[in-house]
Design a protein around this motif. Structure first.
Motif, PDB file in Angstrom:
ATOM      1  N   THR A   1       0.838  -1.202   0.000  1.00 41.92           N
ATOM      2  CA  THR A   1       0.000   0.000   0.000  1.00 41.92           C
ATOM      3  C   THR A   1       0.872   1.251   0.000  1.00 41.92           C
ATOM      4  O   THR A   1       0.605   2.202  -0.738  1.00 41.92           O
ATOM      5  N   LEU A   2       1.921   1.245   0.812  1.00 43.25           N
ATOM      6  CA  LEU A   2       2.830   2.395   0.857  1.00 43.25           C
ATOM      7  C   LEU A   2       3.543   2.587  -0.472  1.00 43.25           C
ATOM      8  O   LEU A   2       3.727   3.720  -0.934  1.00 43.25           O
ATOM      9  N   LYS A   3       3.960   1.496  -1.119  1.00 44.31           N
ATOM     10  CA  LYS A   3       4.621   1.599  -2.425  1.00 44.31           C
ATOM     11  C   LYS A   3       3.685   2.184  -3.469  1.00 44.31           C
ATOM     12  O   LYS A   3       4.077   3.041  -4.261  1.00 44.31           O
ATOM     13  N   GLN A   4       2.436   1.740  -3.476  1.00 40.79           N
ATOM     14  CA  GLN A   4       1.466   2.264  -4.443  1.00 40.79           C
ATOM     15  C   GLN A   4       1.203   3.739  -4.214  1.00 40.79           C
ATOM     16  O   GLN A   4       1.130   4.518  -5.169  1.00 40.79           O
ATOM     17  N   ARG A   5       1.098   4.153  -2.976  1.00 41.26           N
ATOM     18  CA  ARG A   5       0.900   5.578  -2.672  1.00 41.26           C
ATOM     19  C   ARG A   5       2.077   6.403  -3.150  1.00 41.26           C
ATOM     20  O   ARG A   5       1.895   7.480  -3.718  1.00 41.26           O
ATOM     21  N   ALA A   6       3.285   5.905  -2.901  1.00 40.18           N
ATOM     22  CA  ALA A   6       4.483   6.642  -3.313  1.00 40.18           C
ATOM     23  C   ALA A   6       4.545   6.753  -4.837  1.00 40.18           C
ATOM     24  O   ALA A   6       4.902   7.809  -5.375  1.00 40.18           O
ATOM     25  N   MET A   7       4.191   5.676  -5.548  1.00 38.72           N
ATOM     26  CA  MET A   7       4.240   5.722  -7.011  1.00 38.72           C
ATOM     27  C   MET A   7       3.205   6.695  -7.569  1.00 38.72           C
ATOM     28  O   MET A   7       3.507   7.463  -8.489  1.00 38.72           O
ATOM     29  N   THR A   8       2.002   6.688  -7.028  1.00 37.28           N
ATOM     30  CA  THR A   8       0.989   7.618  -7.537  1.00 37.28           C
ATOM     31  C   THR A   8       1.359   9.058  -7.215  1.00 37.28           C
ATOM     32  O   THR A   8       1.145   9.950  -8.043  1.00 37.28           O
ATOM     33  N   LYS A   9       1.961   9.290  -6.077  1.00 39.35           N
ATOM     34  CA  LYS A   9       2.390  10.643  -5.713  1.00 39.35           C
ATOM     35  C   LYS A   9       3.485  11.121  -6.664  1.00 39.35           C
ATOM     36  O   LYS A   9       3.470  12.256  -7.133  1.00 39.35           O
ATOM     37  N   GLU A  10       4.423  10.228  -6.969  1.00 39.87           N
ATOM     38  CA  GLU A  10       5.512  10.576  -7.885  1.00 39.87           C
ATOM     39  C   GLU A  10       4.987  10.857  -9.293  1.00 39.87           C
ATOM     40  O   GLU A  10       5.413  11.819  -9.944  1.00 39.87           O
ATOM     41  N   MET A  11       4.020  10.053  -9.745  1.00 40.62           N
ATOM     42  CA  MET A  11       3.429  10.273 -11.070  1.00 40.62           C
ATOM     43  C   MET A  11       2.681  11.610 -11.118  1.00 40.62           C
ATOM     44  O   MET A  11       2.774  12.336 -12.113  1.00 40.62           O
ATOM     45  N   ASP A  12       1.976  11.930 -10.062  1.00 46.95           N
ATOM     46  CA  ASP A  12       1.271  13.212 -10.003  1.00 46.95           C
ATOM     47  C   ASP A  12       2.247  14.378 -10.057  1.00 46.95           C
ATOM     48  O   ASP A  12       2.008  15.380 -10.737  1.00 46.95           O
ATOM     49  N   GLN A  13       3.357  14.250  -9.334  1.00 48.95           N
ATOM     50  CA  GLN A  13       4.358  15.313  -9.336  1.00 48.95           C
ATOM     51  C   GLN A  13       4.978  15.466 -10.720  1.00 48.95           C
ATOM     52  O   GLN A  13       5.212  16.587 -11.181  1.00 48.95           O
ATOM     53  N   LEU A  14       5.248  14.347 -11.387  1.00 48.77           N
ATOM     54  CA  LEU A  14       5.819  14.423 -12.732  1.00 48.77           C
ATOM     55  C   LEU A  14       4.853  15.060 -13.718  1.00 48.77           C
ATOM     56  O   LEU A  14       5.250  15.887 -14.549  1.00 48.77           O
ATOM     57  N   THR A  15       3.584  14.679 -13.661  1.00 50.61           N
ATOM     58  CA  THR A  15       2.616  15.267 -14.594  1.00 50.61           C
ATOM     59  C   THR A  15       2.379  16.733 -14.286  1.00 50.61           C
ATOM     60  O   THR A  15       2.217  17.533 -15.203  1.00 50.61           O
ATOM     61  N   ARG A  16       2.419  17.122 -13.025  1.00 48.08           N
ATOM     62  CA  ARG A  16       2.292  18.544 -12.680  1.00 48.08           C
ATOM     63  C   ARG A  16       3.506  19.315 -13.169  1.00 48.08           C
ATOM     64  O   ARG A  16       3.390  20.438 -13.622  1.00 48.08           O
ATOM     65  N   GLY A  17       4.675  18.711 -13.073  1.00 49.01           N
ATOM     66  CA  GLY A  17       5.902  19.358 -13.549  1.00 49.01           C
ATOM     67  C   GLY A  17       5.858  19.588 -15.049  1.00 49.01           C
ATOM     68  O   GLY A  17       6.263  20.633 -15.555  1.00 49.01           O
ATOM     69  N   ARG A  18       5.357  18.617 -15.798  1.00 50.58           N
ATOM     70  CA  ARG A  18       5.235  18.759 -17.255  1.00 50.58           C
ATOM     71  C   ARG A  18       4.209  19.824 -17.604  1.00 50.58           C
ATOM     72  O   ARG A  18       4.394  20.587 -18.534  1.00 50.58           O
ATOM     73  N   ALA A  19       3.124  19.865 -16.867  1.00 51.34           N
ATOM     74  CA  ALA A  19       2.085  20.867 -17.145  1.00 51.34           C
ATOM     75  C   ALA A  19       2.613  22.265 -16.883  1.00 51.34           C
ATOM     76  O   ALA A  19       2.312  23.198 -17.619  1.00 51.34           O
ATOM     77  N   ASP A  20       3.441  22.424 -15.836  1.00 52.16           N
ATOM     78  CA  ASP A  20       4.023  23.737 -15.543  1.00 52.16           C
ATOM     79  C   ASP A  20       4.992  24.160 -16.644  1.00 52.16           C
ATOM     80  O   ASP A  20       5.046  25.320 -17.019  1.00 52.16           O
ATOM     81  N   ARG A  21       5.783  23.208 -17.175  1.00 51.68           N
ATOM     82  CA  ARG A  21       6.735  23.536 -18.254  1.00 51.68           C
ATOM     83  C   ARG A  21       5.996  23.892 -19.529  1.00 51.68           C
ATOM     84  O   ARG A  21       6.430  24.749 -20.291  1.00 51.68           O
TER      85      ARG A  21
END
Length: 159
Positions: A136-156
């Motif tokens: 459960t912790l691994k899945q949460r960390a992966m979804t959080k990382e994916m959200d951060q990456l997609t937000r970073g791309r949207a900002d660029r």
């Protein structure tokens, strides 16, 4: 639940979704005193170590701490007393069978206010093993990382 039925969460057990695998969720009424209702409306309750059990033909909530209401009169019941849950007999009989046979337990998830009545959200749950919690912790960390990456791309892309 329809949009006309507003639910205001008064107290929730966030740890329960981490510690247990939720099988089924049900709504139950609860017998409270007047000062307990006022204290719950103020958000002064704790469901952390609480659980529900069936005693005879009735269901009860144990270890639920509802703090005494300070602005009220002198009558405040014991904060950790057992409280009767309002379920019909068919639901209670179904829960007895599942709890005894399958090794499930009744866990309170939240207190909420709907139509001026305080209800308890109960879950029929199975305890997670340590490796399930790690997953459960691994899945949460992966979804959080994916959200951060997609937000970073949207900002660029906006620049």
């Amino acid at each position: 639940m329809t949009s006309t039925q507003e639910r205001r969460i008064l107290c929730s057990n966030r740890r329960a979704r981490y510690e247990y695998q939720i099988e089924e969720v049900i709504e139950a009424g609860i017998v409270l005193t007047g000062t307990e209702v006022k204290s719950l409306r103020d958000g002064k309750a704790d469901l952390k170590d609480s659980y529900a059990a069936i005693d005879g033909q009735e269901a009860y909530l144990f270890n639920c701490h509802i703090s005494p209401y300070t602005a009220g009169n002198r009558f405040n019941p014991d904060p950790n007393r057992k409280r009767k849950l309002l379920l019909n007999r068919i639901e209670i009989a179904r829960f007895v069978g599942k709890v005894q046979e399958k090794g499930l337990t009744l866990i309170p998830l939240s207190f909420y206010l709907t139509r001026r009545k305080i209800k308890l959200e109960l879950a029929l749950a199975r305890g997670k093993k340590l490796y399930d919690k790690r997953e459960t912790l691994k899945q949460r960390a992966m979804t959080k990382e994916m959200d951060q990456l997609t937000r970073g791309r949207a900002d660029r892309d906006r620049r």
